[in-house]
Scaffold this motif. Structure first.
Motif, short mmCIF file in Angstrom:
data_model
loop_
_atom_site.label_atom_id
_atom_site.label_comp_id
_atom_site.label_asym_id
_atom_site.label_seq_id
_atom_site.Cartn_x
_atom_site.Cartn_y
_atom_site.Cartn_z
N ILE A 198 0.95 -1.19 0.03
CA ILE A 198 -0.11 -0.06 -0.04
C ILE A 198 0.97 1.24 -0.01
CG2 ILE A 198 -1.74 1.27 1.35
CD1 ILE A 198 -2.82 -1.54 2.28
N GLU A 250 11.15 3.37 4.25
CA GLU A 250 11.04 1.80 4.34
C GLU A 250 12.02 1.68 5.37
OE1 GLU A 250 8.69 -0.54 4.02
OE2 GLU A 250 10.42 -1.85 5.11
N ARG A 251 11.70 0.70 6.33
CA ARG A 251 12.48 0.49 7.48
C ARG A 251 13.55 -0.59 6.94
NH1 ARG A 251 9.21 -2.16 11.92
NH2 ARG A 251 9.43 -0.05 13.03
N HIS A 254 11.64 -6.61 0.87
CA HIS A 254 11.60 -7.44 1.87
C HIS A 254 10.36 -8.47 2.30
CE1 HIS A 254 9.20 -5.97 5.00
NE2 HIS A 254 9.48 -4.88 4.70
N GLU A 273 3.66 -8.27 4.46
CA GLU A 273 2.51 -8.74 4.04
C GLU A 273 2.37 -8.83 2.66
OE1 GLU A 273 -1.47 -7.67 5.50
OE2 GLU A 273 -0.43 -6.35 7.01
N SER A 274 3.35 -8.21 1.95
CA SER A 274 2.92 -8.05 0.33
C SER A 274 3.75 -8.56 -0.77
CB SER A 274 3.04 -6.32 0.02
OG SER A 274 2.31 -5.72 1.12
N ARG A 308 -1.48 -12.54 -5.70
CA ARG A 308 -2.58 -12.54 -4.73
C ARG A 308 -3.90 -12.55 -5.52
NH1 ARG A 308 0.93 -12.65 -1.24
NH2 ARG A 308 1.41 -11.52 0.41
N ILE A 309 -4.94 -12.88 -5.00
CA ILE A 309 -6.13 -12.93 -5.70
C ILE A 309 -6.61 -11.64 -5.79
CG2 ILE A 309 -8.74 -13.65 -5.46
CD1 ILE A 309 -7.67 -16.25 -4.23
N ILE A 312 11.36 4.80 10.21
CA ILE A 312 10.74 6.25 10.96
C ILE A 312 10.90 5.82 12.43
CG2 ILE A 312 9.04 7.81 11.23
CD1 ILE A 312 8.23 7.85 8.36
N CYS A 338 3.94 -15.31 6.06
CA CYS A 338 3.46 -13.97 5.84
C CYS A 338 2.49 -13.55 6.76
CB CYS A 338 2.82 -13.94 4.35
SG CYS A 338 2.54 -12.45 3.57
N HIS A 343 -6.81 -8.70 3.30
CA HIS A 343 -7.25 -8.82 1.87
C HIS A 343 -7.02 -7.56 0.97
CE1 HIS A 343 -11.27 -7.04 2.91
NE2 HIS A 343 -11.00 -7.18 4.05
N ALA A 344 -6.10 -6.90 1.29
CA ALA A 344 -6.11 -5.69 0.61
C ALA A 344 -5.06 -5.64 -0.48
CB ALA A 344 -5.73 -4.39 1.45
N PHE A 345 -4.37 -6.60 -0.92
CA PHE A 345 -3.54 -6.63 -1.78
C PHE A 345 -4.17 -6.08 -3.19
CE2 PHE A 345 -0.46 -6.57 -5.22
CZ PHE A 345 0.55 -6.08 -4.72
N LYS A 346 -5.38 -6.95 -3.74
CA LYS A 346 -5.94 -6.59 -4.74
C LYS A 346 -6.45 -4.83 -4.69
CE LYS A 346 -9.26 -9.40 -3.41
NZ LYS A 346 -8.76 -9.33 -1.98
C1 LIG Z 1 -0.24 -15.37 2.91
C2 LIG Z 1 -0.93 -13.98 2.44
C3 LIG Z 1 -1.97 -14.27 1.35
C4 LIG Z 1 -2.78 -13.08 1.16
N1 LIG Z 1 -3.45 -13.21 -0.07
C5 LIG Z 1 -4.17 -12.17 -0.56
C6 LIG Z 1 -4.90 -12.26 -1.63
O1 LIG Z 1 -5.05 -13.29 -2.33
N2 LIG Z 1 -5.76 -10.98 -2.17
C7 LIG Z 1 -5.71 -9.92 -1.38
O2 LIG Z 1 -6.10 -8.74 -1.95
N3 LIG Z 1 -4.78 -9.99 -0.36
C8 LIG Z 1 -4.25 -10.85 0.23
N4 LIG Z 1 -3.30 -10.66 1.23
C9 LIG Z 1 -3.46 -9.49 2.03
C10 LIG Z 1 -2.52 -8.52 1.66
O3 LIG Z 1 -1.30 -8.97 0.82
C11 LIG Z 1 -2.27 -7.31 2.32
O4 LIG Z 1 -3.37 -6.69 2.94
C12 LIG Z 1 -1.32 -6.30 1.99
O5 LIG Z 1 -0.32 -6.73 1.12
C13 LIG Z 1 -0.91 -5.17 2.90
O6 LIG Z 1 0.02 -4.33 2.67
P1 LIG Z 1 0.63 -3.40 3.41
O7 LIG Z 1 1.29 -2.34 2.63
O8 LIG Z 1 -0.35 -2.89 4.50
O9 LIG Z 1 1.70 -4.05 4.45
P2 LIG Z 1 3.23 -4.24 4.12
O10 LIG Z 1 3.55 -5.02 3.11
O11 LIG Z 1 3.56 -5.11 5.45
O12 LIG Z 1 3.97 -3.04 4.42
C14 LIG Z 1 4.21 -2.20 5.23
C15 LIG Z 1 5.67 -1.46 5.58
O13 LIG Z 1 5.89 -0.60 6.46
C16 LIG Z 1 7.17 -0.97 6.91
N5 LIG Z 1 7.17 -0.02 8.03
C17 LIG Z 1 6.58 -0.29 9.19
N6 LIG Z 1 6.96 0.50 10.01
C18 LIG Z 1 7.62 1.27 9.69
C19 LIG Z 1 8.61 2.33 10.05
N7 LIG Z 1 8.43 2.99 11.38
N8 LIG Z 1 9.21 3.22 9.17
C20 LIG Z 1 9.32 2.89 7.73
N9 LIG Z 1 8.86 1.51 7.41
C21 LIG Z 1 7.98 1.04 8.14
C22 LIG Z 1 7.25 -2.36 6.69
O14 LIG Z 1 8.71 -2.70 7.07
C23 LIG Z 1 6.70 -2.71 5.62
O15 LIG Z 1 7.48 -2.84 4.57
C24 LIG Z 1 -2.49 -11.95 1.57
C25 LIG Z 1 -1.57 -11.59 2.73
C26 LIG Z 1 -0.92 -12.71 3.03
C27 LIG Z 1 -0.06 -12.73 4.16
#
Ligand SMILES: Cc1cc2nc3c(=O)[nH]c(=O)nc-3n(C[C@H](O)[C@H](O)[C@H](O)COP(=O)(O)OP(=O)(O)OC[C@H]3O[C@@H](n4cnc5c(N)ncnc54)[C@H](O)[C@@H]3O)c2cc1C
Length: 390
Positions: free
Chosen positions: A17, A37-38, A43, A47-48, A53-54, A176, A315, A344-347
């Motif tokens: 996201i 990014e930390r 990496h 979660e991503s 991802r579906i 951060i 993950c 469920h947010a990757f999509k």
């Molecule tokens: C096994 C699995 C299957 C999934 N399947 C699906 C699917 O089929 N369809 C779908 O839509 N979704 C799916 N999801 C969910 C989806 O992947 C997540 O909802 C989405 O990827 C969330 O992204 P994010 O950016 O919020 O989190 P993240 O990708 O975790 O990103 C957060 C980032 O913030 C960074 N960060 C945190 N704190 C700090 C800080 N203080 N300073 C700097 N950086 C920081 C972290 O290092 C990290 O890189 C799945 C998830 C998993 C684990």
């Protein structure tokens, strides 16, 4: 490398996201955007990652169907801008026993309300189209032809590359460690450097409460360690993406899977089958009980997908108690916005980044965010009831 420390907008976290947020902000404000990014970009602690991802229009509530329609448009925009393919349509099959824990009628009704075409299939028709399914006659399903794969790792890299092309600065290993609001601005400290910005986007995934703590806020989130397994069945042909759709088994437990993509075999997992963990101390070991549940399900419903596991990846999910997202301004800090994906947010990653950019730059979004409010009652409870089956 830029030496500047004053930016219009800073994005905390460059996972799915946050990378999208940096991208959409950079289309509006170019060089005045900084993403921090930390860990290293790409990496696997969050979660991503992984290949797939579906992505689907089929959802239990019209709000999500409408958002999913906009998600497809946003991914198409990024595909056009980047010149890369980020989605693969395979069709999507939601199936499960009649009277199971997840009511398929809510999915059908939501799609109807949003003019999304789909087919209702009985067990015989599911078996006829995809003979790998060994299901009882009480199983039924919905097939929606736009369902498919969002190419996760590739999409994150595309958002990051294009954000930089539009002028944004993205820094990795720059966690951060402090945020201070001063007047209309934020002082942000990362890697010993102090930055100032007027707008701050928080996309911290499993570390969301750590980031919100800088504002004196806390949400009742549960972070769980999930896992997916790629299997090597003897015959791959029935699982080719041209022939086999992404699927979700709509019951408790809920399983889901993919055709062959990224590895040499189909991918299968249990949804929300993981145990709570601390994202800082979690390990990367697969849970054998989770693996046994997936195997038992396949043994019963799709034995020809079974073969030696190619690999199992872990993950994290960041779960809200009602499994709805949080996408809102940070209460009390109109210059800051937060997006939390609830597993469920990757999509929606690209459109959520676009929406956060709208909230910060325009002060409002064209999408209806009522369901995703930071202030909703269940998020105010210390120990709320949790239901992850939707
Ligand atoms: C096994 C699995 C299957 C999934 N399947 C699906 C699917 O089929 N369809 C779908 O839509 N979704 C799916 N999801 C969910 C989806 O992947 C997540 O909802 C989405 O990827 C969330 O992204 P994010 O950016 O919020 O989190 P993240 O990708 O975790 O990103 C957060 C980032 O913030 C960074 N960060 C945190 N704190 C700090 C800080 N203080 N300073 C700097 N950086 C920081 C972290 O290092 C990290 O890189 C799945 C998830 C998993 C684990």
């Amino acid at each position: 490398m830029t030496g500047r420390t004053e930016f219009d907008s800073i994005v905390l976290g460059l996972g799915g996201i946050g990378s999208a947020t940096a991208y959409w902000l950079s289309r509006r404000a170019g060089q005045r955007v900084l993403g921090l990014e930390r860990y290293e970009l790409g990496h696997v602690r969050g979660e991503s990652q992984d290949h797939s991802r579906i992505i689907r229009l089929s959802y239990h509530a019209p709000e999500y169907v409408r958002l999913a329609k906009r998600a497809y448009r946003s991914w198409s925009d990024v595909e056009a801008d980047s010149g890369e393919r980020l989605m693969l349509k395979t069709g999507g099959l939601d199936l499960g026993p009649r009277g199971g824990a997840i009511d398929l009628r809510t999915y059908a009704d939501s799609m109807r309300a949003c003019d999304v075409s789909f087919e209702e299939l009985d067990a015989a028709e599911i078996r006829r189209r995809w003979p790998v399914w060994q299901i009882d006659d009480d199983v039924h399903g919905l097939f929606q032809s736009d369902g498919g794969i969002a190419m996760a790792a590739r999409a994150n890299a595309a958002h990051q590359r294009m954000a930089r092309e539009h002028g944004a600065t993205l820094k990795e290993t720059a966690g951060i460690t402090a945020i201070r609001a001063s007047g209309d601005e934020f002082d942000v400290e990362a890697g010993g450097v102090h930055y100032r910005c007027g707008k701050l986007a928080i996309a911290a995934g499993p570390w969301s409460n750590g980031a919100l703590g800088h504002f004196g806020l806390h949400l009742p989130l549960e972070v769980t360690k999930e896992q997916v397994t790629y299997f090597a069945p003897p015959d791959l042909a029935p699982f080719a993406p041209e022939r086999f759709p992404v699927w979700i088994w709509m019951d408790d437990p809920c399983f889901y899977g993919f055709p062959v993509f990224g590895e040499a075999g189909p991918k299968v997992a249990q949804d929300a089958g993981g145990k709570p963990v601390d994202p800082d101390t979690r390990d990367f070991q697969p849970d054998p009980e989770n693996a046994a549940r997936v195997r038992a399900f396949l043994d019963r419903a799709m034995p020809s997908a079974l073969g030696p596991p190619i690999l199992t990846k872990t993950c994290l999910y960041t779960l809200t108690p009602d499994r709805d997202f949080v996408v809102d301004r940070v209460p009390g800090f109109p210059g800051a916005a937060v997006a939390i994906g609830a597993g469920h947010a990757f999509k929606f990653a690209s459109v959520l980044g676009r929406i956060v950019a709208e909230l910060l730059v325009d002060g409002q979004s064209e999408s209806d965010l009522t369901l995703f409010s930071f202030d909703r009652p269940i998020l105010k409870q210390h120990d709320p009831p949790r239901s992850y089956m939707v």
